[in-house]
Enzyme design. Structure first.
Site, PDB file in Angstrom:
ATOM      1  N   LYS A   7       0.582  -0.879  -0.052  1.00 16.11           N
ATOM      2  CA  LYS A   7       0.111  -0.231   0.056  1.00 16.11           C
ATOM      3  C   LYS A   7       0.934   1.585   0.346  1.00 16.11           C
ATOM      4  CE  LYS A   7      -1.549   2.636   3.204  1.00 16.11           C
ATOM      5  NZ  LYS A   7      -2.161   3.933   2.275  1.00 16.11           N
TER       6      LYS A   7
ATOM      7  N   GLU B 194      10.231   0.683  10.232  1.00 21.70           N
ATOM      8  CA  GLU B 194      11.437   1.862   9.565  1.00 21.70           C
ATOM      9  C   GLU B 194      10.828   3.134   9.830  1.00 21.70           C
ATOM     10  OE1 GLU B 194      13.016   4.613   8.073  1.00 21.70           O
ATOM     11  OE2 GLU B 194      13.459   3.924   6.175  1.00 21.70           O
TER      12      GLU B 194
ATOM     13  N   CYS C 166      13.839  10.999   5.923  1.00 18.81           N
ATOM     14  CA  CYS C 166      14.610  10.436   7.870  1.00 18.81           C
ATOM     15  C   CYS C 166      15.775  10.270   8.222  1.00 18.81           C
ATOM     16  CB  CYS C 166      13.817   9.115   7.839  1.00 18.81           C
ATOM     17  SG  CYS C 166      13.677   7.979   6.741  1.00 18.81           S
TER      18      CYS C 166
ATOM     19  N   GLU D 280      10.452  15.835  14.993  1.00 23.66           N
ATOM     20  CA  GLU D 280      11.091  15.462  13.778  1.00 23.66           C
ATOM     21  C   GLU D 280       9.755  16.795  12.838  1.00 23.66           C
ATOM     22  OE1 GLU D 280      11.911  11.683  10.016  1.00 23.66           O
ATOM     23  OE2 GLU D 280      10.399  11.769  11.678  1.00 23.66           O
TER      24      GLU D 280
END
Length: 513
Positions: free
Chosen positions: A193, A268, A302, A401
């Site tokens: 997906k 991850e 990231c 983040e």
């Protein structure tokens, strides 16, 4: 005359592969199909705000895709390593033939500069495919041996079954490949997906799989929302493993759902990469590394450099030089030849980044940037490269983040302090250290808690080496032969080498009967 720091658009056809989606944006058992949810979603060009493609979202399609993958599994897992290898070599050739289609589709849906998709995303994906084509022949178990008297033991490495994977929107092509390739090289089948914002290149990749002669159902794509299609895929009882790349917050939800069916899990997750500059570093190299590492993919990475810790003697010079170089970065249309960075993936993401910077003005110094673009680029999701200095270690811009073109710079005094600050977030995906001293470099690689530590560089990755995090950045590895540990299961096989069934250990239970 164009504005400083911008690049003007071109007028070529941005999406020559559009006609391939005429039958829908689900790819199940080798065919495109329309979603069955009754709802639609639009892919938006973040550079212009214009609609690229509207497609029907998936719902029950998840069940159909899992069924197709399950039906294909016996045949594909039963293929020899050589047969799977040959198929992946053919796939690499198909991808190379269609490289420009992939590059344009990736730029269009993500806002990436075309030079980045042509030189990094697409060649990296082709290289990764070629790597796993070779690695498919090296799935051996451990050597056999007599470890218990008259018994011979060996280890079989076996495929798991149907893999359900969820990929993010920042590198949709590469993340699709990172999930699909090791899974199918190891003999699994997969339902992927992609993010609903960026499904185009994942779908083109799946079609390339079919065109390379890989059997229908080995790779399937469902395009739907995370809440509906994603959660259903993770919790599906016929899915043996889940692989997820995305935020740590969503990763916790994925883990919660996967736990209910006790399936294999690979995560991850987020990152907040430190960029540690010691006082003996090459300042010019470090400045260029910081700007490139912070602004790659408009900061939506990231592993991007987000926290620069600079030892006090170099601090002010680093801030000044970095601000000057950032101000020279050309923000512009992804298809324009002179563009260095494009827009963020959406206006919502641009607004999220802007909110972080606006809140930081109350406690830190915004040295350059900190604003959206104007003029010809005003309709897009653009944001100027931004440098923030003098924030506290426990502040939001240091700990959270941001996922945008924002670099925060902080000073440190001693080596101990620099490494301590580098480790002082929940994340541990990547980091870099800049020094000419081999002992400092060795200490940094040993003591910084991250899945990758670069020395005097930041960002490069290669197919042969693993990618994955520590701490809240998740667990498990993408790329490299280490990824097979995620997509295979280990079986111990033991043979009795004698003709007499009653061994000493049998007598422990039965005596001499």
């Amino acid at each position: 005359m164009q504005n400083p720091g911008t690049a003007t658009p071109d007028t070529t056809d941005r999406f020559p592969a559009r006609e391939r989606f005429a039958d829908g944006a689900q790819y199940i058992a080798g065919r495109f199909a329309r979603g069955t949810s009754g709802r639609t979603h639009a892919v938006i060009d973040p550079a212009t705000g214009e609609e690229v493609l509207t497609y029907e979202l998936a719902s029950a399609d998840v069940d159909a895709a899992v069924a197709a993958a399950r039906a294909a599994f016996p045949g594909w897992s039963g293929a020899t390593p050589g047969e799977r290898s040959d198929a992946l070599h053919r796939l690499a050739a198909v991808l190379a033939d269609r490289a420009e289609d992939f590059a344009r589709a990736e730029s269009l849906q993500c806002g990436k500069p075309l030079k980045l998709t042509r030189e990094f995303d697409v060649p990296g994906t082709i290289d990764n495919t070629a790597f796993f084509a070779g690695a498919a022949r090296h799935l051996q178990g451990q050597a056999a041996g007599e470890y218990s008297g008259d018994h011979t033991s060996y280890v079989r490495r076996e495929s798991i079954g149907v893999v359900g994977s969820i990929a993010p929107w920042n590198y949709p092509l590469q993340m699709a490949a990172w999930k699909i390739l090791p899974a199918i090289a190891a003999g699994n089948t997969i339902v992927l997906k992609p993010a609903e914002l960026t499904p185009l290149t994942s779908l083109l990749f799946a079609q390339a799989v079919t065109d390379a002669g890989i059997p229908d159902g080995v790779v399937n794509i469902v395009t739907g929302t995370g809440k509906e299609a994603g959660e259903h895929l993770v919790g599906h009882p016929d899915v043996a493993m889940t692989s997820f790349t995305g935020s740590t917050a969503v990763g916790r939800r994925v883990a919660e759902i996967a736990t209910a069916t006790v399936k294999r899990l690979h995560l991850e997750l987020g990152g907040k990469a430190p960029f540690v500059v010691f006082d003996d570093a090459d300042l010019e190299a470090a400045v260029h590394g910081a700007v490139a590492g912070a602004l790659i993919n408009t900061g939506q990475d990231c592993t991007a450099a987000t926290r620069a810790y600079v030892q006090r003697p170099l601090y002010e010079a680093f801030v000044e030089a970095t601000a000057a170089l950032m101000a020279d970065v050309r923000v512009g249309d992804p298809f324009a030849a002179g563009t260095d960075i494009g827009p963020l993936v959406s206006h919502a993401q641009r607004d999220r980044v802007a909110a972080f910077v606006d809140r930081a003005r109350a406690y830190a110094r915004v040295v350059t940037g900190g604003e959206a673009t104007e003029g010809d680029l005003a309709k897009g999701a653009y944001y100027r490269p931004t440098l923030i200095a003098d924030a506290a270690q426990d502040s939001e811009v240091v700990q959270s983040e941001i996922f945008g073109p924002v670099l925060v710079v902080l000073p440190f005094d001693t080596d101990d302090e620099g490494i301590r600050l580098a480790n002082d977030t929940p994340y541990g995906l990547a980091a870099s250290a800049w020094t000419r001293d081999v002992f400092r470099a060795n200490r940094a690689t040993r003591e910084i808690k991250a899945g990758c530590v670069w020395i005097n560089d930041h960002i490069p990755i290669i197919s042969e080496m693993p990618h994955g995090g520590y701490k809240a950045s998740g667990f498990g590895k993408d790329m490299s032969a280490y990824s097979f540990d995620e997509y295979t299961q280990i079986k111990h096989v033991m043979f009795d080498n004698t003709a007499v069934a009653r061994k000493s250990w049998h007598r422990t239970i039965f005596g001499d009967r």
